[in-house]
Design a protein around this motif. Structure first.
Motif, PDB file in Angstrom:
ATOM      1  N   GLY A 105       0.757  -1.209  -0.043  1.00 18.88           N
ATOM      2  CA  GLY A 105      -0.087   0.012  -0.018  1.00 18.88           C
ATOM      3  C   GLY A 105       0.885   1.313   0.227  1.00 18.88           C
ATOM      4  N   VAL A 106       2.088   1.165   0.480  1.00 17.10           N
ATOM      5  CA  VAL A 106       2.619   2.197   0.614  1.00 17.10           C
ATOM      6  C   VAL A 106       3.226   2.666  -0.743  1.00 17.10           C
ATOM      7  N   ILE A 107       3.550   1.574  -1.536  1.00 19.57           N
ATOM      8  CA  ILE A 107       4.321   1.978  -2.772  1.00 19.57           C
ATOM      9  C   ILE A 107       3.053   2.198  -3.896  1.00 19.57           C
ATOM     10  N   THR A 108       1.939   2.162  -3.560  1.00 18.28           N
ATOM     11  CA  THR A 108       0.915   2.265  -4.500  1.00 18.28           C
ATOM     12  C   THR A 108      -0.118   3.381  -3.922  1.00 18.28           C
ATOM     13  N   PRO A 109       0.278   4.695  -4.177  1.00 16.68           N
ATOM     14  CA  PRO A 109      -0.323   5.608  -3.465  1.00 16.68           C
ATOM     15  C   PRO A 109      -1.741   6.081  -4.032  1.00 16.68           C
ATOM     16  N   PHE A 110      -2.706   5.315  -3.778  1.00 12.88           N
ATOM     17  CA  PHE A 110      -4.071   5.570  -4.300  1.00 12.88           C
ATOM     18  C   PHE A 110      -4.562   6.639  -3.166  1.00 12.88           C
ATOM     19  N   CYS A 111      -5.770   7.227  -3.805  1.00 11.39           N
ATOM     20  CA  CYS A 111      -6.514   7.826  -2.769  1.00 11.39           C
ATOM     21  C   CYS A 111      -7.680   6.881  -2.429  1.00 11.39           C
ATOM     22  N   SER A 112      -8.468   7.037  -1.164  1.00 12.40           N
ATOM     23  CA  SER A 112      -9.428   6.151  -0.641  1.00 12.40           C
ATOM     24  C   SER A 112     -10.175   5.360  -1.589  1.00 12.40           C
ATOM     25  N   CYS A 113     -10.850   6.319  -2.475  1.00 10.76           N
ATOM     26  CA  CYS A 113     -11.648   5.720  -3.195  1.00 10.76           C
ATOM     27  C   CYS A 113     -11.202   5.126  -4.451  1.00 10.76           C
ATOM     28  N   SER A 114      -9.999   5.374  -5.105  1.00  9.18           N
ATOM     29  CA  SER A 114      -9.547   4.551  -6.217  1.00  9.18           C
ATOM     30  C   SER A 114      -8.670   3.143  -5.547  1.00  9.18           C
ATOM     31  N   ILE A 226     -21.490   0.752  -9.056  1.00  9.73           N
ATOM     32  CA  ILE A 226     -20.933   1.656  -7.900  1.00  9.73           C
ATOM     33  C   ILE A 226     -21.018   3.112  -8.401  1.00  9.73           C
ATOM     34  N   TRP A 227     -21.469   3.588  -9.650  1.00 10.51           N
ATOM     35  CA  TRP A 227     -21.402   5.066 -10.076  1.00 10.51           C
ATOM     36  C   TRP A 227     -22.348   5.861  -9.170  1.00 10.51           C
ATOM     37  N   PRO A 228     -23.703   5.405  -8.797  1.00  8.47           N
ATOM     38  CA  PRO A 228     -24.352   6.214  -7.951  1.00  8.47           C
ATOM     39  C   PRO A 228     -23.665   6.490  -6.587  1.00  8.47           C
ATOM     40  N   TYR A 229     -23.054   5.366  -6.129  1.00  5.39           N
ATOM     41  CA  TYR A 229     -22.158   5.584  -4.820  1.00  5.39           C
ATOM     42  C   TYR A 229     -21.187   6.661  -5.121  1.00  5.39           C
ATOM     43  N   LEU A 230     -20.467   6.509  -6.176  1.00  2.43           N
ATOM     44  CA  LEU A 230     -19.253   7.247  -6.406  1.00  2.43           C
ATOM     45  C   LEU A 230     -19.755   8.677  -6.472  1.00  2.43           C
ATOM     46  N   LEU A 231     -20.802   9.083  -7.322  1.00  2.00           N
ATOM     47  CA  LEU A 231     -21.302  10.299  -7.257  1.00  2.00           C
ATOM     48  C   LEU A 231     -21.815  11.071  -6.070  1.00  2.00           C
ATOM     49  N   VAL A 232     -22.520  10.277  -5.156  1.00  2.00           N
ATOM     50  CA  VAL A 232     -22.957  10.804  -3.717  1.00  2.00           C
ATOM     51  C   VAL A 232     -21.724  11.141  -2.907  1.00  2.00           C
ATOM     52  N   GLY A 233     -20.766  10.166  -3.192  1.00  2.78           N
ATOM     53  CA  GLY A 233     -19.757  10.380  -2.432  1.00  2.78           C
ATOM     54  C   GLY A 233     -18.654  11.417  -2.527  1.00  2.78           C
ATOM     55  N   ILE A 234     -18.430  11.635  -3.892  1.00  2.45           N
ATOM     56  CA  ILE A 234     -17.751  12.862  -4.194  1.00  2.45           C
ATOM     57  C   ILE A 234     -18.761  14.086  -3.996  1.00  2.45           C
ATOM     58  N   GLY A 235     -20.075  14.087  -4.384  1.00  2.40           N
ATOM     59  CA  GLY A 235     -20.895  15.195  -3.999  1.00  2.40           C
ATOM     60  C   GLY A 235     -20.845  15.746  -2.770  1.00  2.40           C
ATOM     61  N   VAL A 236     -20.638  14.700  -1.614  1.00 10.20           N
ATOM     62  CA  VAL A 236     -20.462  15.155  -0.167  1.00 10.20           C
ATOM     63  C   VAL A 236     -19.196  15.804   0.052  1.00 10.20           C
ATOM     64  N   ILE A 311     -19.097   5.557   1.477  1.00 14.42           N
ATOM     65  CA  ILE A 311     -20.237   5.160   0.581  1.00 14.42           C
ATOM     66  C   ILE A 311     -19.943   4.102  -0.657  1.00 14.42           C
ATOM     67  N   LEU A 312     -18.615   4.374  -1.021  1.00 15.11           N
ATOM     68  CA  LEU A 312     -18.330   3.467  -2.135  1.00 15.11           C
ATOM     69  C   LEU A 312     -17.910   2.028  -1.500  1.00 15.11           C
ATOM     70  N   LEU A 313     -17.203   2.111  -0.591  1.00  4.73           N
ATOM     71  CA  LEU A 313     -17.113   0.548   0.042  1.00  4.73           C
ATOM     72  C   LEU A 313     -18.611  -0.258   0.377  1.00  4.73           C
ATOM     73  N   ARG A 314     -19.721   0.654   0.825  1.00 10.05           N
ATOM     74  CA  ARG A 314     -20.839  -0.179   1.232  1.00 10.05           C
ATOM     75  C   ARG A 314     -21.607  -0.722  -0.073  1.00 10.05           C
ATOM     76  N   ARG A 315     -20.978  -0.463  -1.306  1.00  9.36           N
ATOM     77  CA  ARG A 315     -21.452  -1.262  -2.385  1.00  9.36           C
ATOM     78  C   ARG A 315     -20.753  -2.702  -2.529  1.00  9.36           C
ATOM     79  N   VAL A 316     -19.544  -3.068  -1.772  1.00  8.36           N
ATOM     80  CA  VAL A 316     -18.794  -4.158  -1.675  1.00  8.36           C
ATOM     81  C   VAL A 316     -18.785  -4.790  -0.443  1.00  8.36           C
ATOM     82  N   LEU A 317     -19.048  -3.991   0.778  1.00  7.16           N
ATOM     83  CA  LEU A 317     -19.010  -4.609   1.842  1.00  7.16           C
ATOM     84  C   LEU A 317     -20.424  -4.325   2.572  1.00  7.16           C
ATOM     85  N   ARG A 318     -21.148  -5.329   3.245  1.00 10.16           N
ATOM     86  CA  ARG A 318     -22.230  -5.309   3.911  1.00 10.16           C
ATOM     87  C   ARG A 318     -22.287  -4.590   5.333  1.00 10.16           C
ATOM     88  N   PRO A 319     -23.259  -4.269   5.640  1.00 15.57           N
ATOM     89  CA  PRO A 319     -23.319  -3.277   6.684  1.00 15.57           C
ATOM     90  C   PRO A 319     -22.156  -3.628   8.285  1.00 15.57           C
TER      91      PRO A 319
END
Length: 345
Positions: A105-114, A226-236, A311-319
């Motif tokens: 993870g240290v050598i792959t500097p993604f932001c949290s969503c990517s 995930i696109w609706p979650y993505l848009l909502v997340g970035i919108g927030v 919001i994005l993770l909720r699409r792949v992980l249950r509550p």
């Protein structure tokens, strides 16, 4: 000298063209929105303009990153058997895989969503859930951008403290989640491999063209989900962007505030940024006298535990699994904040 078949050369040329278009789109993304908003007569210093630019720029940026990451990881995953991947990152001893994944993870500097599509790819390829969580936490939290900026702004002592704490949180949180055996709370589609719309049991023996087709289908499938979650997340993030409550910080998270670290984490969670984006605010708050531990906890909450990522993770992980992830990481961040307020005073 042996020449490649025409079809092979043609496929190579097409792939290079696609990569070039992707790179060009990523490169000019910010410039395009700057020019369009300027042409629309919007004041670049206005908060509304900043929020709109943030939303447009980050939507395109994250969509491009997701597309590229999902495509590449799907092709790589098609060459890795579940057993081989599990052996690579799972580790024979408990905890070894978490350390390796955090280091990756240290050598792959993604932001949290990517970092989310990489998380999906690792879990689908058979990497244990807890090990993959260590990667998901470390990738946005500790990378060369954060290290370089922290070193420049605050010196080696603070930088080493941040890096050590970030890795400790990633490794420990992943280990705890792995011990809880929560794989059943990952959405089923994450474990499926499809080609031509059909679930396939094995990628062994696929041609390169089929692997490309599978990667393209995977991009479309995940983005549709995930696109609706993505848009909502970035919108927030866009709504909050530029409205960071500095007065609230100084009032409730300043020197002597017993719950200052907790307040800082609660304020940081709704924000969405990477280390480079949040550090100017951290520096400004530090100049106002806020404790370093409180500020590092705030920074960690922003880059590793933001609402858009949840919001994005909720699409792949249950509550239940998402709640455990938030609870374990937040506890680690709060503990680090209070510890650093003592050590870095």
């Amino acid at each position: 000298m042996e020449h490649l078949p025409t079809s092979t050369r043609g496929r190579g040329a097409v792939m290079l063209a696609i990569v070039a278009v992707w790179a060009a789109a990523y490169w000019v993304n910010g410039w395009v929105w700057d020019r369009l908003l300027d042409a629309a007569g919007m004041d670049p210093e206005a908060r509304l303009t900043e929020s709109l630019h943030f939303f447009l720029y980050d939507t395109v940026k994250i969509a491009l990153l997701l597309t590229g990451i999902i495509f590449v990881i799907t092709i790589l995953r098609s060459y890795m058997s579940v057993e081989r991947t599990r052996a690579l990152l799972g580790g024979r001893r408990e905890g070894v895989g978490n350390v390796m994944a955090a280091g990756l993870g240290v050598i792959t500097p993604f932001c949290s969503c990517s970092a989310v599509p990489a998380f999906i790819g690792f879990v689908a390829a058979g990497v244990p859930l807890g090990v993959t969580m260590s990667f998901l936490i470390a990738s946005p939290l500790v990378n060369e951008v954060a290290v370089g900026l922290l070193l420049t702004l605050f010196g080696w002592r603070v930088t080493l403290a941040y890096v050590g704490a970030g890795l400790a949180i990633a490794i420990t949180a992943g280990w705890v989640i792995g011990r809880l055996r929560l794989e059943r709370h990952v959405e089923p589609f994450v474990f499926e491999t499809r080609l031509g719309g059909q679930v396939i049991d094995s990628t062994a023996g696929l041609t390169f063209d089929q692997r490309i087709q599978m990667a393209a289908e995977e991009v479309g499938s995940i983005l549709r989900r995930i696109w609706p979650y993505l848009l909502v997340g970035i919108g927030v993030g866009a709504v909050i962007h530029g409205w960071a409550p500095e007065d609230l910080f100084t009032r409730y998270a300043g020197p002597g505030a017993a719950f200052g670290v907790i307040v800082a984490v609660l304020i940081g969670v709704p924000l969405y940024s990477n280390a480079a984006g949040i550090l100017p605010l951290v520096e400004a708050l530090y100049d106002k006298g806020l404790p370093m531990g409180t500020l590092l906890a705030f920074m960690m909450a922003v880059v590793a535990l933001s609402v858009p990522e949840m919001i994005l993770l909720r699409r792949v992980l249950r509550p239940p699994l998402l709640a455990v992830f938030i609870g374990v990481v937040a506890t680690g961040i709060v503990a680090v904040g209070y510890l650093f307020n003592l050590l870095l005073a």
